[in-house]
Structures are given as C-alpha cells and as structure tokens.
Design a protein around this motif. Structure first.
Motif, PDB file in Angstrom:
ATOM      1  N   VAL A 274      44.996  45.649  73.424  1.00  0.00           N
ATOM      2  CA  VAL A 274      46.077  44.250  72.769  1.00  0.00           C
ATOM      3  C   VAL A 274      45.937  43.682  72.872  1.00  0.00           C
ATOM      4  N   VAL A 275      44.609  42.376  73.663  1.00  0.00           N
ATOM      5  CA  VAL A 275      44.499  40.906  73.859  1.00  0.00           C
ATOM      6  C   VAL A 275      43.405  41.156  72.583  1.00  0.00           C
ATOM      7  N   LEU A 276      42.835  42.312  72.565  1.00  0.00           N
ATOM      8  CA  LEU A 276      41.513  42.100  71.279  1.00  0.00           C
ATOM      9  C   LEU A 276      42.644  41.963  69.781  1.00  0.00           C
ATOM     10  N   ILE A 277      43.607  42.357  70.504  1.00  0.00           N
ATOM     11  CA  ILE A 277      44.196  42.759  68.082  1.00  0.00           C
ATOM     12  C   ILE A 277      44.722  41.705  68.003  1.00  0.00           C
ATOM     13  N   LEU A 278      45.567  40.770  69.272  1.00  0.00           N
ATOM     14  CA  LEU A 278      46.335  40.053  69.344  1.00  0.00           C
ATOM     15  C   LEU A 278      45.222  38.444  68.715  1.00  0.00           C
ATOM     16  N   ALA A 279      44.161  38.510  70.120  1.00  0.00           N
ATOM     17  CA  ALA A 279      43.110  37.144  69.317  1.00  0.00           C
ATOM     18  C   ALA A 279      42.343  37.312  68.241  1.00  0.00           C
ATOM     19  N   MET A 280      41.891  39.063  67.296  1.00  0.00           N
ATOM     20  CA  MET A 280      41.590  38.724  66.055  1.00  0.00           C
ATOM     21  C   MET A 280      42.485  38.342  64.560  1.00  0.00           C
ATOM     22  N   VAL A 281      44.277  39.288  65.315  1.00  0.00           N
ATOM     23  CA  VAL A 281      45.045  38.407  63.756  1.00  0.00           C
ATOM     24  C   VAL A 281      44.975  36.549  64.463  1.00  0.00           C
ATOM     25  N   ASP A 282      44.751  35.718  65.173  1.00  0.00           N
ATOM     26  CA  ASP A 282      44.982  34.646  65.822  1.00  0.00           C
ATOM     27  C   ASP A 282      43.577  33.380  65.116  1.00  0.00           C
ATOM     28  N   LEU A 283      42.976  34.703  64.449  1.00  0.00           N
ATOM     29  CA  LEU A 283      41.499  33.771  64.225  1.00  0.00           C
ATOM     30  C   LEU A 283      41.436  32.679  63.032  1.00  0.00           C
ATOM     31  N   ALA A 284      40.819  32.008  63.725  1.00  0.00           N
ATOM     32  CA  ALA A 284      40.695  30.542  62.384  1.00  0.00           C
ATOM     33  C   ALA A 284      39.247  30.974  61.208  1.00  0.00           C
ATOM     34  N   PRO A 285      40.146  30.519  60.681  1.00  0.00           N
ATOM     35  CA  PRO A 285      38.406  30.922  58.906  1.00  0.00           C
ATOM     36  C   PRO A 285      36.875  30.259  60.409  1.00  0.00           C
ATOM     37  N   PRO A 286      36.089  30.999  60.024  1.00  0.00           N
ATOM     38  CA  PRO A 286      34.309  30.378  60.629  1.00  0.00           C
ATOM     39  C   PRO A 286      34.124  28.757  59.765  1.00  0.00           C
ATOM     40  N   ALA A 287      33.489  28.557  60.485  1.00  0.00           N
ATOM     41  CA  ALA A 287      32.883  27.299  60.234  1.00  0.00           C
ATOM     42  C   ALA A 287      31.964  26.890  59.405  1.00  0.00           C
ATOM     43  N   LEU A 288      31.501  28.307  59.568  1.00  0.00           N
ATOM     44  CA  LEU A 288      30.002  28.446  59.001  1.00  0.00           C
ATOM     45  C   LEU A 288      29.809  29.575  57.913  1.00  0.00           C
ATOM     46  N   ASP A 289      29.623  29.828  56.631  1.00  0.00           N
ATOM     47  CA  ASP A 289      29.639  30.897  55.505  1.00  0.00           C
ATOM     48  C   ASP A 289      28.137  31.306  54.755  1.00  0.00           C
ATOM     49  N   LEU A 290      27.329  32.270  55.133  1.00  0.00           N
ATOM     50  CA  LEU A 290      26.441  32.360  55.276  1.00  0.00           C
ATOM     51  C   LEU A 290      26.649  33.293  53.333  1.00  0.00           C
ATOM     52  N   ARG A 291      27.200  33.400  52.391  1.00  0.00           N
ATOM     53  CA  ARG A 291      27.663  34.066  51.691  1.00  0.00           C
ATOM     54  C   ARG A 291      26.713  33.102  50.429  1.00  0.00           C
ATOM     55  N   PRO A 292      27.602  31.752  50.716  1.00  0.00           N
ATOM     56  CA  PRO A 292      26.461  30.671  49.186  1.00  0.00           C
ATOM     57  C   PRO A 292      25.388  30.552  49.898  1.00  0.00           C
ATOM     58  N   LEU A 293      24.401  31.045  51.185  1.00  0.00           N
ATOM     59  CA  LEU A 293      23.243  30.366  50.800  1.00  0.00           C
ATOM     60  C   LEU A 293      21.851  32.162  50.607  1.00  0.00           C
TER      61      LEU A 293
END
Lengths: 483, 100, 88, 222, 503
Positions: free
Chosen positions: D15-34
């Motif tokens: 439960v804690v994990l799912i709540l935390a995951m839903v709450d997660l902000a977008p990552p600072a770093l994106d490897l896709r362009p790289l």
C-alpha cells in the motif's frame, strides 16, 4: 595501454570461461597464474589510486548517465586488494585439496573464476543496475560452489542460500527500479547530489529495500539463517572463499551506498545507523554463543563468521567520523584473512582425521603442529588480541565509539572478544589435549600435502602481521569518495 | 492513469506476493514460481514506472531484458538443485533448519 | 473510459489472479499451467507497455523456456514418484 | 507461524509503495534524448539494441556470464552417472517427429531473421538464441535429440564460445580504443553483429543446455 | 636506522628468532636446539649488559614507527625497564639450562622451547614499551605465549588450569584495553613520561581519571595476582617446573607489578596519583593481598601451591612499595622486584628438583629429604630464609627499605602488615626446612627417578641453576651497598628518573 582496473574484471572472466571448456577438474594452473597477474594488477591499481586519486573509466566511452562507469577509490581498491590477496593462496590450496576425481572439484575453477570476476566487478562498478548483475554473478556462483558435488545436506543448504540470495537481489532490483523512476538514472555519481533529505517517499522505500536486501545477503542477524549450513557444509576451499570474501561484497555495497548516493538520507537521520548496529551487536552475541556450542568444527567457524560480521555493522552509527570506516575495513581484512586461514585449517584437520567433530581433534597439535599453529594465529586475530589486524580493528572501533560517547559499542566489542576467545580456545584446548595412544577414540591422522598447511599458515600469519603495520592500508582507505 | 503506472502498481503487488510466497511456501517448486512472480513484479515496476507518463523508454526495457535472462538462469539453477534434492531424499520441501 | 484502459484493467486483474492462483492452487500441475498462462499474460502486458523486445523475450524465455523447465521437472518428479509407488 | 507477520507487513508495504509511486514527480533526468542523439554512432538503429549492446553492453557481457555460470553450476550439481541414452517415450507417436523435422528448420530461419532484424527492429541475439533453444527442446521432446549428458569438448567450446568472443572483442577494443567495449563508430555495426552472431549460437546452446542437462538428470541415483 | 635504534630490536630478536626457528626444528635435533637456545640467551644477556652501561652513561635507546595513523609502536630503554630486563635475561639463561635438564626425553620440546622464547620476547617488549599501546601488545602476547606452556602436559588438569588462566588474563586484558583507549581518547597519546602525562588535563576530568586508574590497575593487577584477582596463579602451577619458575614466579607476575609501577609513576605521576587519593586504596589492596596470600600458603600441602600463594603475597610487596608515597618505599618496591624474583625462582627450581628426582610434590612427603638432596635443600633453605627477611639475604634488604618507607610515609599500619607477613612467611617455610633437615626419612620416596652419582644428587643441569640463584640471593644481600647491586640500580632509578631525593 595497460589498464589494471578493467583487466581485473576481464581476466577472471576469461580464465573462468576458458577453464570450463578445458574439462572437469582442469584449469587450476591457468587460474593460479592469472591470479598472480591479478595480484600484480591490483598492486598497480593501488599505486595509481595513491598517485592520482579516484580513477573513473567509462565503459564503451559513453560515460554516465548514458553508459556505465567503473570507478576505483581507496575503499574499493582496498577490497580488491583483500580479494586477490586471499584468492591466490586459496587457489594454490584448492589445487592440492581437490583430488583429480573429486566431484566437488569438477567445476570448481570456472565457478571460482566467475565468482572472483563478480566480486571485482562489484567493487569497481559505479552503476546501480550493473551492481545488480554483479550481485547475481556472485550469488549464483557462490550457490553453485556450495552445491557442487554435495550430498542432500549440502544441496538443501545451497537451496536455502539460493533463495536468500534471490530475495536479497530481488529487493535490490526493486529499489533500483524506484530510483530510476524517481531520477531517471542509475549512475551513483549522478545520483549523489540528487538524493537529499527531502527525497520522495519512494526513495526512502528504495533505501529500505536495499538495506534489507543487502543485510540479508551479508547474513546480518536475524537474516543469518542461511549462512551456517551453507558455509559449514561446503568443501573447505569454498567455505573459505565464501566466508572470507563473498559476504564482504554485500557489506561493501551497503557501505558504499550509505556513504555515497544515500548520504543525503543517512546523514539526515542520525538514528538510522543504530538499526544495523543493534543487529550487529545481536549477531556478535548470538553467533558467538552458537559457535561455543557447535559440535562440528566447520559449523563453529561458520557461526564465528555470523558473529564477526556483526562487528562490521557496528560502525554505521559512527560513520560521521573517518575512524569508523577505517575500523570497518580493518575488520574486513582481519576477518577475511583469518577466516580463510581457519577454514583452510579445518579442511586439513577434516581430511587428516576423516572426522569433523571438535571432540575428535585431540592430539592434533602433536600430529599437525603447523595447522594447529595456523588455527591459533587466525584465532588470535578473530579474538582481537594483539598483535593482529583484529586488534587494530577493535582498537579503532572502540576509539571511534568512545569519541562519540557510544559506550555500548565499546562494551559489545569487548564482550565479543571474550566470547570469541571462548570458541577459539575450545578448539585449541582440544588440539593440545593428549589422549593415550591406546584409547579407542584416538583419531588416525593421514598424511596430506604440506602445501595445504603452508597456505593456511601464510594467510593466518598475514592476518597477524597486518596488525604490526596498518598505516598504508588505512591511508589507502582514506583516499575516498569515488561516488 | 497511464498503463505504465497501472502496471507498475500491479508489479508492486506481484512483487509483494512473490516475496511472501518465497518466505511462506515450503514446497520448493512453488517457491520457484513465487520467485519468478517477484522478478516479474520488479520488472513491471522498472518499465512501468519509468513509462508512467506514457512514453516508451529503451533504457529500462534493456535492463529488463537483462533481468529476464538472469532470472531464467537462477530458475534453472534452482530447479537443478530441487531435482537433485528430490533424487537424494525424495522430498520436495527443505529439511527443517539444522543448526549443527 | 477508453477501450485501452479497460483492456489494461482486465489484463492487470488477470495477471494478479493468475499469479495468485499459481501460488495458492492446491494441485501442482494446475499451478504450473497457471504460471505459464501468467507468462503469456506478461507478454501481452509488455506489448501494451510498448516493449516488443521484452514481449518476445518473455514469450520465448519467460513463458516458454521457464515453463518447459518447470513442466519437465514436474514430469520427472511424477515419474519418480510413480516408480516409487509401483515398487511398493 | 511466520504468516501473521509476513502477510500484514507485505500488504502494508504494498500500500505504501503504491501510494508513493502514484505520488511520484517526473524525474529530473531523461535519458531518451541521449539515447536518440547517439543512435547514429552506435552502429544500430533500434534503441533497445543500442542500449543492450552498445551503451550498456557491459551489463550484457556480465549477464551472458551469469547464464554461462548457471549452466556450469547445473553441471556441477548434477550427478554424472552415465545413464543409457534416454530414448524418449514419445517414439511410438509418428506425428511428433514429423512436426519436429518440419518445425526445427523453420525455427532456425526465424532465429536468423530475428538476429538480423535486431539492429533496426525488435529482436536480437536473445530472442534468436531463445528460438534456437526452443528448436532444440522441440527436437528433444519429439525424440530426435537425446538428452545431453556431460558435455563433450566441442559442445563445451560452443557453450563458452559466444561469451569468449564477447570478452575478446571487449578486450581488443580496450587495447585499441582505450575503453572497454568502445566501438569505433565506423565499425560498430559490424562488431555488434559479430558479437550477436556468436551470442545467438552460444545462447541457443546454453538455453537449450539448461533444459537438456536438467532433463537428462532424472535423478536416478541408487 | 642507527645502532641505538637497533638495540631494542636486537634485544627482541635475540629470543624471537631462536624461538621461531626452534618451532620448525624436528624433535630429535636436540643439539642444534640447545645451541640455539643458549646462544640466544647469552646474546640477550650481553645486549642487556651493553644497555646497562649505556643507560647509566645517559645514552638514549629508542625505536618507533606508526602502526596506525596517530598510533605508534614505541620502544625505549630506560633504567626501570633495564631493571626488569636484567632480571629476566639472567634468569632466562639459568632457566633454559634448567629446562634442558628437566625436559630431557620429554615429548614436544620444540614446541616448549619455541613458546618459552616467545614469552621472554614478550617480557622484553613489556620492559621496553615506550607507551601504553606497545605495553598492551606485549602484555597480551605474554598471555598468549604462556598458554601453550601451561597446558603443555596435555591432560585434563592442565587444560583446566589453562582455561582458568585464560579467563582471568583475557578478562583483565579487556579492562586494561578499555582503560588505555579511554586515556588515549582524553590525551591523544599514551606515552610514558617520568613525571606522568595526565597532569595537564583539566581538573574536571579527575572523576574519569579515577575510573581509568581503576581499569588500568585491575587490568595489570590480574597478572600481578592482587587479591581477589589472583585465582589463576595456583591453578597455573600445573605447568612444568621451568614454566612455574620463570614465568609464574618472575615474568608474568612481574609484568603485572611492572605495569603498576609504569602506570603510577609514568602515566599518573606519583604526586598526582597522591592528589587524586589513589595511593591509599592501592596500598590497602596490596596489604590485603600480602596477608591473604601468606595465610593461604600456610594451609597448602602441595609444595608448588604453597610457593604460588607465597608469590601472591610477595609480589604485592612491590605494589605496596609503589603505593607508599615516598622515595624510600619506591626504592624498596623496585629492589624487591629483583630480589623476590631471584629468591622465588630458587624455590621453584628446588621444588622441581624434588619432584623430578624423587617424585615429591607435597610438603608432607619431604621428611628427611635434606639428607638425600643436601645441595638442593641448602639452596631451598637460603631462599626460604631470604623470603622471611633474615639478615644478610636479599629479602632483608627489600623488607628493610619497605619498612623504612612506610615509616617515612607515616603509614604505620603498613609496618604491621610487613611484620605480620614475615611471621607468616616463617610459619609456612620453617616447617618445610624442619621436615627436610631433621625428620627421619620414611623410604621409599614416592617415585625415585634419578639415582645419586657421588656428590650429584640429581642431574647437574637441575642442580646448577638453584645453586647459582641461591648464591645470588646471598650476594645481593651482602653486597647491597656496592655499586652494581640491584639496590644501587633502584636508587639510580629513583634519583635520576623520578627525581626523588633518596637518602
């Protein structure tokens, strides 16, 4: 041209995968020669790191975060040094130990090579996902070594070991997944500045998962259940390898994460360090008491490992100062050298007498003085008596504890030392005991290759002599902070 | 809710289910099943959570490919051990903890 | 509510159900079949997550090879048991 | 006895994990362009293959190591009792061998396709190797290929060969280019294809071996 | 490395190297082993002699290097250390001779002599330690190297004695260790200095310093066998006679007493220890030990046990001397360190001779032994009279100085303790002499193993050492005022190192 860092990984991989096609039981000389080279490489690496500080290698030339970085600092080079220093004598020992037809030695060399490659890879990796792969490499190789050619008891131990390993790396993998999702990278160097005390909840969960998974892999009390049967049941060279080196790898990783990427969390929550420390203290007490009670000599040594690993975790609340880190690495060296030597002597004793009960050792000091002497020296180190590396570890640990007013740790260390004396001298006492030659339970001693005894003595002596000169090692550890 | 996030949540549940299974189930073949559930769960979290905004990300996908191969290696080794244990003892459950 | 989301929800539920039943169903042979079904559902899931490479690998390795390994082990164990009982 | 502890703890964690995951902000770093930016110099057109065999090829190298290691460990565990060649019980059936004879060559063709497609589309050494292994398993199940006992010399070299090739290329690149597995952009495609071909063969053998060695070991000891 | 730096290492090596080589020698190589042993012992004696002359002339001998950052292994030769080294080196030579005779034909001699040499090395290390860290290393090394000697006989009784010995000494070592590290924590070092090193600390640390003192003294008190930490000593008497003689009459217990001296004078400083009110409790503990040990000795029938309790009592004379705040008491304690060693080793040699020659282990078996073994009994008698403090013996000198010291320090109760102890000494030694000399023999002896050869009542290697030490007992007593006596050296220490005004 020559890059000791990368070759330390490639070389064992190569000889491991060459030893396999060469055939069952083959590959010993190849391995010994390669391990000699590896030892020289690691010494070169020590020089390099001393001269130029942290070394970083971008695999594939990409560099983090797109590619994978390898990095070497004082801490990792120290662990590499420990690994190669123990592996070479151990390999020479193993070559004499396994007879040509022994089923447990059939694939010892390829498995051993993969294990060492995994260890070296683990110490050098600066990428969380790559670390997962090295963890699996180490874990599966270790399980294979435990199970190789064994009976039902050994297979059962290997299974228990395997599931513990898989649970541990599973937790670690989930943590990696969460970290990647939160920050978009798994490079330790990139992560370190990103993870702060205000990190999202998933990062705390990831930290907890990694902590739990690695404690399980390091067999910290109460996750130690898998260790005694696995280490006590395997053949002597394997037990030595496992107890001296493999458990240190997950400890190293925990330490590395604690001080590196997760420093933002661990520094903020001062009480957090007391969790591993408390478990470590319990491990010392519980493991020592079990060792004192154990009937079989290898079980005794295996429980001693449970206890000795406890010391490593006592440093966590003290890590704000550098002294504690030094104490931890010194303890890793002391225990690694001494425990390898001790399992090697146990192998000699068991081979010589054909029995593995502590009670059957009477007269051993007379028949195998060299082996008993090696056991004694290793025991001195484990007990933390001077002059030995164990003593220096204890000294620094107590000093660090007192400097921060953590009296309880100092007390635990001292009590642990006395308990260790209890099980070490139990064996020595039995060895010195003379039984009348007519007595029925006199063990018959079979002649063995002297190489076995000398290699054990070599490592045991090293564990003691390190206690007379620890400055260089401690200075090496201080060249730190690759992450 | 994107399918990435949804499957990440499923992954979390599968992971927890798998861990509980490994801890609680004594039958060794089932324990291997549980381990595979745990692995699949972690893989789902890895890819799903990274793609929670709906865009495919090749990096975690490659990682999962690596992970799957590692998992099958572990499964095969576990099966080999189970079969060997069965051959030697005729049992499919680990013996009670023998501490000495 | 799109069709995609509905399909995803259904898939998620089936994944959880098959996973759960694979662990809890009393008969081992059914558990194995459920596990292989779980693997196939995983393949679908990977396809839904725009990961065709993993889907291929999962189908071949995850469901295929692992399933074959498990079934083969099960068969061998059954044969052994039958043999043992025949001896009695 | 463990049940009352494990299950609530597991549920709570989920439960804690799912709540935390839903709450997660977008990552600072994106490897896709790289990933995309370097695709041109990576030697392959398919991003996943580029990650697997170029950007993070070191992971893949170790992973093949794990696979080979598991196979060695299985061999070390299993008893080397020479059993009489396990003539499969299915030999009475005429349909299955036929199927095997027809399907196996087809599968080899599929494997080659997957291998070559891997550079630009989904597929690659793993999938191809798995299909090869499946072909071998199929042949075994149809009674055309006996279970493997202790492997002979050539089989052992075949099993380890792909990995050795990979390590060898890595080592040569280390000596020539200065970094482990740093492909010169001009030759990256060729080198990756070379590695993949070797891997396909060895992976096929190893994956088949996982099945066939185990399958042979019916555990008839005493 | 200069010659002066190399000297301490040479002293260590003169017993360490022979010891390590002897381990590897086959059992049957008796000749080579003997040569190694004796040349090591002689070399050490020569080296110590050179050091004595050098230190008297004011030369500094020292060597040190860092073991850990900020932690040095430090050797330093000073007059106090030399007092102990001189005693150990000369008695090592004699005991080696004795042991060669004693162990003739016994099994495991390579192991025995190997560990024996390690013990002497450890003793030398203790004497030359320049800081607490080094002291502790050799202090524990002494424990470790004596254990195999205590259990040498390999029977259950020996094992139990060894276990008790370890339990006491390791527990004591743990307390000592924590005290040392604590002190390190406060000071940043633990180097011995003649005026003490803790005096610079702020008075707020006085409480901690008292606890540390207790830890340190209990730690070394175990080896010095201060009551109630003495339980191991009588148990350890299961060891072969040379071990009891050198180690448990001289090296081990003296290492403890020596530690007390170093701690009181060179860590705390006698003045400061007095200011902290630490000396009176220490003196009380010593007094209790003196009386208690003597009382227990009175009731022992086993000869070696009686000697062991006597040791318990006598070693605390040294501690008492230290605790008597004043120069006279100091000299008394220091000189007793040497005198007690010479006398007690004589007694143990003789006890070993009785056991080895005639199988006598108990006082009640000694009737008339003086006629069968007159020379041994003569040596025994001289040493026993010395222990009582009869004039012209070594014991008279040290007791005299101690009593004077107590008077000078205004501690009259200590005088009573010393007198009582002397009476008790007489009470447990005189009956032995009386039995040996005047009671009729009731043959046969319990187990006569060596026949008489003319004047040689036993093997000459067994006879020579006690005669030499007995002669020394008289010599140091009669020639106490001469320039090279132990007394003169003790006065030298007190005057030159502790800057005391010695009358």
């Amino acid at each position: 041209m020559t890059d000791p860092l990368v070759w330390l990984i490639l070389l064992p991989l190569t000889w491991a995968s060459l030893a396999f096609p060469s055939g069952p039981g083959r590959g010993a000389w190849l391995a010994i020669a390669a391990l000699g080279v590896q030892l020289m490489l690691v010494l070169l690496l020590v020089v390099d790191v001393t001269e130029s500080g942290i070394l970083v290698r971008a695999v594939g030339g990409w560099g983090a975060p797109l590619g994978i970085d390898l990095a070497a600092d004082g801490l990792s080079v120290a662990m590499l040094l420990l690994t190669q220093v123990i592996a070479l004598p151990l390999a020479i020992y193993a070559r004499s130990y396994f007879s040509a037809t022994a089923p447990e030695g059939k694939y010892f060399w390829p498995l051993c090579g993969f294990l060492l490659a995994g260890l070296n890879g683990l110490y050098l990796s600066a990428d969380l996902f790559n670390l997962y792969v090295t963890l699996e490499l180490v874990g599966l190789a270790a399980v294979g070594l435990v199970a190789a050619g064994g009976g039902a008891r050994q297979i059962a131990a290997a299974l228990r070991y395997l599931f513990a390993m898989l649970l541990g790396s599973g937790a670690y993998l989930l943590a990696v997944a969460l970290i990647y999702a939160a920050y978009g990278t798994v490079s330790m160097k990139t992560l370190a500045p990103l993870i702060t005390a205000e990190a999202p909840v998933v990062i705390w969960l990831a930290g907890g998962l990694m902590l739990a998974g690695l404690m399980l892999k390091t067999a910290l009390f109460p996750f130690h259940f898998w260790l005694p049967p696995a280490h006590g049941g395997a053949s002597a060279p394997v037990s030595a390898l496992l107890s001296a080196l493999v458990v240190k790898a997950s400890f190293y990783l925990l330490l590395r994460l604690w001080l590196g990427p997760f420093a933002g969390l661990t520094a903020g929550a001062g009480l957090l360090g007391w969790l591993p420390a408390t478990l470590g203290a319990l491990a010392i007490l519980w493991g020592s008491c079990q060792a004192i009670r154990a009937q079989r000599i290898k079980m005794l040594i295996a429980y001693s490992t449970v206890a000795q690993l406890g010391y490593l975790f006592l440093i966590f609340p003290l890590l704000t100062g550098e002294a504690a880190l030094r104490a931890g690495i010194m303890q890793a060296f002391a225990h690694g050298l001494a425990k390898a030597a001790m399992f090697m002597t146990a192998g000699v004793l068991i081979k010589a007498t054909g029995q593995d009960r502590v009670d059957s050792l009477a007269g051993a000091a007379q028949q195998l003085p060299l082996t008993m002497f090696a056991f004694g020296l290793a025991g001195v180190t484990l007990t933390g008596l001077p002059p030995s590396a164990g003593f220096l570890a204890k000294w620094q640990l107590i000093e660090a504890a007192m400097a921060q007013g953590a009296w309880i740790i100092a007390v635990v260390v001292l009590v642990g030392g006395l308990l260790a004396a209890g099980y070490v001298f139990r064996v020595l006492r039995q060895g010195f005991l003379l039984v009348p030659a007519t007595s029925a339970d006199t063990s018959v001693f079979h002649p063995l290759p002297r190489t076995l005894e000398w290699m054990a003595l070599l490592l045991a002596a090293a564990s003691v002599l390190l206690g007379l000169r620890g400055v260089e090692l401690m200075e090496l550890v201080s060249l730190g902070g690759a992450v | 809710m994107t399918s990435g996030l949804l499957f990440a949540c499923v992954g979390a549940l599968l992971f927890v289910m798998g861990v509980s299974g490994v801890l609680l189930i004594r039958h060794l073949l089932r324990r291997i099943l549980a381990f595979n559930l745990m692995g699949s769960g972690a893989f789902l979290v890895l890819v799903g959570l990274a793609q929670r905004h709906g865009v495919a990300d090749p990096v975690p996908q490659a990682m999962v490919l690596t992970g799957i191969v590692v998992a099958v290696a572990a499964t095969a080794l576990a099966l080999a051990l189970v079969r060997r244990l069965h051959a030697l003892t005729g049992k499919l459950e680990p013996p009670e903890a023998d501490d000495d | 509510m799109s069709l995609g989301l509905g399909f995803d929800l259904l898939l998620a539920a089936s994944l959880l159900w098959s996973g759960w039943r694979a662990l809890s169903t009393p008969r081992l042979d059914r558990a194995l079949v459920l596990f292989i079904a779980f693997g196939l559902l995983m393949t679908l899931t990977w396809a839904r997550l725009a990961a065709p490479d993993i889907a291929l690998a999962e189908a071949a390795i995850g469901a295929g090879l692992t399933g074959a390994l498990l079934l083969d082990a099960f068969g061998a164990l059954q044969a052994k048991r039958a043999e043992a009982e025949a001896k009695k | 006895m463990k049940r009352p502890v494990v299950i609530p703890a597991a549920l709570l964690f989920a439960v804690v994990l799912i709540l935390a995951m839903v709450d997660l902000a977008p990552p600072a770093l994106d490897l896709r362009p790289l990933v995309a930016a370097n695709l041109a110099s990576s030697g392959v057109a398919h991003p996943v293959t580029a990650v697997l065999l170029n950007y993070r090829a070191y992971d893949t190298l170790l992973e093949i190591g794990v696979l080979l290691l598991a196979l060695v460990a299985i061999l070390a565990v299993s008893e080397s009792v020479p059993t009489t060649s396990s003539t499969s019980a299915t030999s009475s059936d005429l349909l299955l061998p036929m199927l095997g004879r027809i399907a196996a060559p087809v599968m080899v063709v599929v494997a080659v396709y997957l291998l070559s497609a891997g550079t630009s589309a989904p597929g690659g050494a793993f999938q191809a190797g798995a299909v090869l292994a499946a072909a071998a398993v199929l042949l075994h199940l149809t009674g055309l290929l006996p279970g493997w006992r202790q492997p002979g010399v050539s089989l052992r070299w075949g099993l380890a060969g792909g990995f050795l090739l990979f390590v060898g290329v890595g080592a040569i690149l280390l000596l020539v280019e200065g970094d482990l597995l740093r492909y010169p952009p001009d030759h990256a495609g060729v080198l990756i294809f070379l590695i993949e071909s070797g891997l396909t063969l060895s992976l096929g053998l190893i994956l088949a071996g996982l099945f066939l060695f185990l399958s042979h070991d019916k555990g008839d000891v005493g | 490395m200069t010659l002066n730096e190399a000297m301490p290492l040479a002293v260590l090596a003169s017993s360490l190297l022979p010891g390590l080589i002897i381990f590897l020698l086959p059992e049957a190589w008796i000749g080579r082993r003997t040569v190694l042993n004796l040349s090591g012992a002689v070399a050490k004696l020569v080296l110590v002699g050179v050091l004595l002359v050098g230190v008297q002339g004011g030369v500094d001998y020292g060597f040190g290097y860092a073991v850990l950052p900020g932690l040095d292994l430090l050797f330093k030769v000073d007059a106090l250390g030399l007092l102990f080294m001189g005693l150990s080196a000369s008695l090592w030579l004699l005991t080696t001779l004795y042991a060669i005779g004693y162990l003739e034909g016994a099994p495991q001699r390579s192991r025995f002599f190997g560990f024996f040499s390690l013990c002497v090395t450890a003793t030398m290390g203790i004497a030359m330690a320049g800081n607490l860290f080094t002291f502790f290393i050799f202090y524990e090394l002494l424990t470790l190297s004596t254990f195999p000697l205590v259990v040498h006989r390999g029977n259950d009784k020996a094992m139990n004695g060894g276990t008790v010995y370890l339990a006491y000494t390791l527990a004591g070592g743990a307390l000592l260790l924590i005290g040392i590290i604590w002190l390190h924590q406060l000071l940043g070092h633990g180097d011995f200095a003649h005026a003490g090193i803790v005096t610079d600390l702020d008075p707020t640390y006085d409480g901690q310093l008292k606890i540390i003192f207790l830890l340190l003294i209990v730690g070394v008190g175990v080896k010095a066998a201060i009551v109630p930490l003495h339980g191991w000593l009588p148990q350890a008497m299961v060891a072969p006679a040379p071990v009891s003689a050198l180690l448990h009459a001289v090296a081990v217990v003296k290492a403890g007493a020596f530690g007390v001296i170093r701690i009181v004078y060179e860590i705390y400083g006698i003045e400061f220890a007095h200011t902290l009110h630490l000396l009176t409790p220490l003196a009380m503990a010593a007094a209790v030990t003196i009386i208690w040990g003597s009382l227990r000795a009175l009731f022992q029938d086993d000869l070696k046990k009686r000697l062991a309790y006597s040791t318990v009592s006598q070693v605390s004379y040294i501690v008492l001397g230290v605790a008597l705040f004043g120069p006279v008491g100091t000299v008394g304690g220091l000189v007793h360190l040497v005198h007690q060693g010479i006398m007690k080793i004589t007694l143990f040699f003789c006890a070993g001779n009785y056991a080895e020659t005639l199988g006598i282990h108990k006082v009640s078996e000694m009737n008339g032994v003086g006629r069968r073994m007159p020379l041994t009994t003569l040596a025994f008698g001289v040493a026993a009279l010395g222990m009582m403090g009869v004039p012209l013996t070594a014991g008279a000198i040290s007791k005299g100085w101690l009593i004077e010291g107590a008077r000078a320090a205004d501690m009259n109760w200590a005088i009573w303790v010393l007198w009582t102890s002397s009476l008790l000494n007489a009470a447990y030694f005189l009956p032995i002499l009386w039995r040996a000399g005047f009671r009729q023999t009731a043959p046969p002896w319990p187990a006569e193993q060596l026949a008489r050869h003319g004047w040689r009542e036993t093997a000459w290697l067994l006879l020579l050492p006690p005669l030499v030490t007995a002669a020394a007992t008289l010599a140091v007593g009669i020639l106490a005022t001469s320039e090279f006596s132990p007394l003169a050296w003790a006065q030298f220490i007190a005057r030159n190192e502790y800057r005391l005004v010695v009358p």
